[in-house]
Write a protein that holds these residues in place. Structure first.
Motif, PDB file in Angstrom:
ATOM      1  N   TRP A 250      33.544  40.064  44.583  1.00 54.23           N
ATOM      2  CA  TRP A 250      34.975  40.270  44.792  1.00 54.23           C
ATOM      3  C   TRP A 250      35.675  38.945  45.097  1.00 54.23           C
ATOM      4  O   TRP A 250      36.801  38.722  44.644  1.00 54.23           O
ATOM      5  N   ALA A 251      35.024  38.051  45.835  1.00 49.84           N
ATOM      6  CA  ALA A 251      35.616  36.732  46.104  1.00 49.84           C
ATOM      7  C   ALA A 251      35.908  36.010  44.788  1.00 49.84           C
ATOM      8  O   ALA A 251      36.967  35.397  44.611  1.00 49.84           O
ATOM      9  N   TRP A 252      34.961  36.091  43.848  1.00 48.79           N
ATOM     10  CA  TRP A 252      35.144  35.461  42.529  1.00 48.79           C
ATOM     11  C   TRP A 252      36.235  36.167  41.725  1.00 48.79           C
ATOM     12  O   TRP A 252      37.171  35.535  41.235  1.00 48.79           O
ATOM     13  N   GLN A 253      36.118  37.506  41.606  1.00 47.93           N
ATOM     14  CA  GLN A 253      37.014  38.228  40.707  1.00 47.93           C
ATOM     15  C   GLN A 253      38.454  38.217  41.222  1.00 47.93           C
ATOM     16  O   GLN A 253      39.399  38.087  40.441  1.00 47.93           O
ATOM     17  N   SER A 254      38.635  38.346  42.542  1.00 41.73           N
ATOM     18  CA  SER A 254      40.007  38.383  43.090  1.00 41.73           C
ATOM     19  C   SER A 254      40.672  37.016  42.991  1.00 41.73           C
ATOM     20  O   SER A 254      41.885  36.921  42.793  1.00 41.73           O
ATOM     21  N   ALA A 255      39.891  35.945  43.099  1.00 38.08           N
ATOM     22  CA  ALA A 255      40.470  34.589  42.982  1.00 38.08           C
ATOM     23  C   ALA A 255      40.637  34.180  41.524  1.00 38.08           C
ATOM     24  O   ALA A 255      41.433  33.282  41.210  1.00 38.08           O
TER      25      ALA A 255
END
Length: 354
Positions: A343-348
């Motif tokens: 989620w850290a990757w996809q949301s950023a």
């Protein structure tokens, strides 16, 4: 001089995460990639992460080359011939299961020729240690769980991608055996991955599939971030706790660490052909993964139940004990960390590197 490792396909998902693990361990890196399924931005982000982590003396080169063009690929070996490569990690290859069924000749040509070009150049330039990025797909329709390295391979593989992995394992085994009794034996380590998920915890690099994702979790995260309306769940009538397929998911940072363990393992074994499963030994269902991602993202993930896919089995998970005993490697990160970092990757990066 730090030992230099060649990473073929090193700008891709697993390759880029492995670069960070190797830089932390003090290796110099040369990445060779044709950028068909990857982006140079991933390498730029790796440099940022290395700086953020305070890794000193980063030596990271990138050569944009198609390994099927042997003359062009040989120039890379010539460029680094002083000192040479201490080992190769071979990630490069086409990997979309569905595409491989539509375009099998392209897969056989690319994946087999690039491997044979690599082996002949390694032999010519006196580099005799290779880690091969294989896959649990070589186990085909295995039904007895957990899957060990002794489980039959080759039977019931349903796609050309999986068959290329199986065939390359055979090529590597025959090649290593042919060198055993010579003055220059080879060390070959085959790593059979289960289902890589997650991302670097910084959120700066992660999986960025071109076109529709081939794997579950990029699809789930794209629904969470609003890129896709819903997830298609293929079947809910399997003999599993909630009826959906169960798989062994492994955090990509754990998987990346397995490649460093393989290189360290071969340091002590100048002549070996070894095979290791890299998985957690735990199975999670599709709906387990959806709810874990909902928890990590705080978003509702809509899904629809659709027909089973041909060739899918109900349950698949690894026995990874051999890697623990022989290489000293084991997965350390759990489902919460996988989803948190994804989620850290996809949301950023809602649209990946673009």
């Amino acid at each position: 001089m730090a030992p230099r490792v060649l990473l073929t396909g090193g700008a891709g998902f697993i390759g880029s995460h492995t670069v960070i693990i190797l830089l932390r361990a003090g290796y110099a890196i040369t990445v060779v990639d044709n950028l068909v399924n990857s982006s140079l931005k991933s390498v730029e982000r790796v440099r940022e992460i290395a700086a953020d982590e305070g890794i000193e003396g980063v030596d990271l080169d990138v050569e944009v080359v198609d390994m099927c063009d042997k003359a062009a690929f040989e120039k890379v070996f010539e460029k680094y011939s002083v000192g040479g490569f201490s080992a190769v990690i071979h990630f490069a290859g086409l990997k979309a299961v569905g595409e491989s069924m539509a375009l099998p000749l392209m897969y056989y040509e690319n994946n087999l020729i690039n491997t044979m070009n690599l082996l002949s150049l390694m032999e010519k330039f006196d580099c005799r240690r290779i880690v091969f990025s294989s896959s649990a797909t070589v186990y085909g329709a295995a039904t007895e769980m957990p899957i060990t390295e002794e489980t039959q391979t080759g039977a019931g593989i349903t796609n050309a991608y999986g068959r290329t992995k199986y065939m390359i394992e055979g090529i590597l085994s025959d090649f290593q055996k042919s060198k055993e009794k010579t003055e220059k034996p080879w060390s070959v380590t085959v790593l059979r991955y289960f289902n890589p998920v997650g991302a670097h915890p910084s959120g700066k690099i992660g999986e960025d599939p071109s076109g529709p994702p081939n794997n579950l979790m990029p699809y789930v995260s794209q629904v969470a971030v609003g890129r896709r309306e819903f997830l298609s769940v293929f079947g809910n009538d399997y003999d599993t706790p909630d009826g959906t397929g169960v798989r062994d998911y492994i955090h990509v940072m754990d998987l990346a660490a397995g490649h460093l363990s393989a290189i360290t393992y071969m340091d002590k074994k100048p002549s070996v052909y070894s095979v290791f499963n890299l998985g957690t030994g735990n199975g999670y269902s599709v709906l387990n993964m959806v709810s874990a991602m909902e928890k990590a993202s705080g978003k509702e993930i809509k899904y629809k139940i659709v027909d089973r896919r041909p060739g899918d089995i109900a349950t698949c998970y690894a026995d990874a004990e051999r890697a623990k005993v022989e290489m000293g490697w084991e997965a350390k990160l759990g489902l919460d960390e996988m989803c948190r970092d994804l989620w850290a990757w996809q949301s950023a990066n809602p649209n990946g590197f673009e």
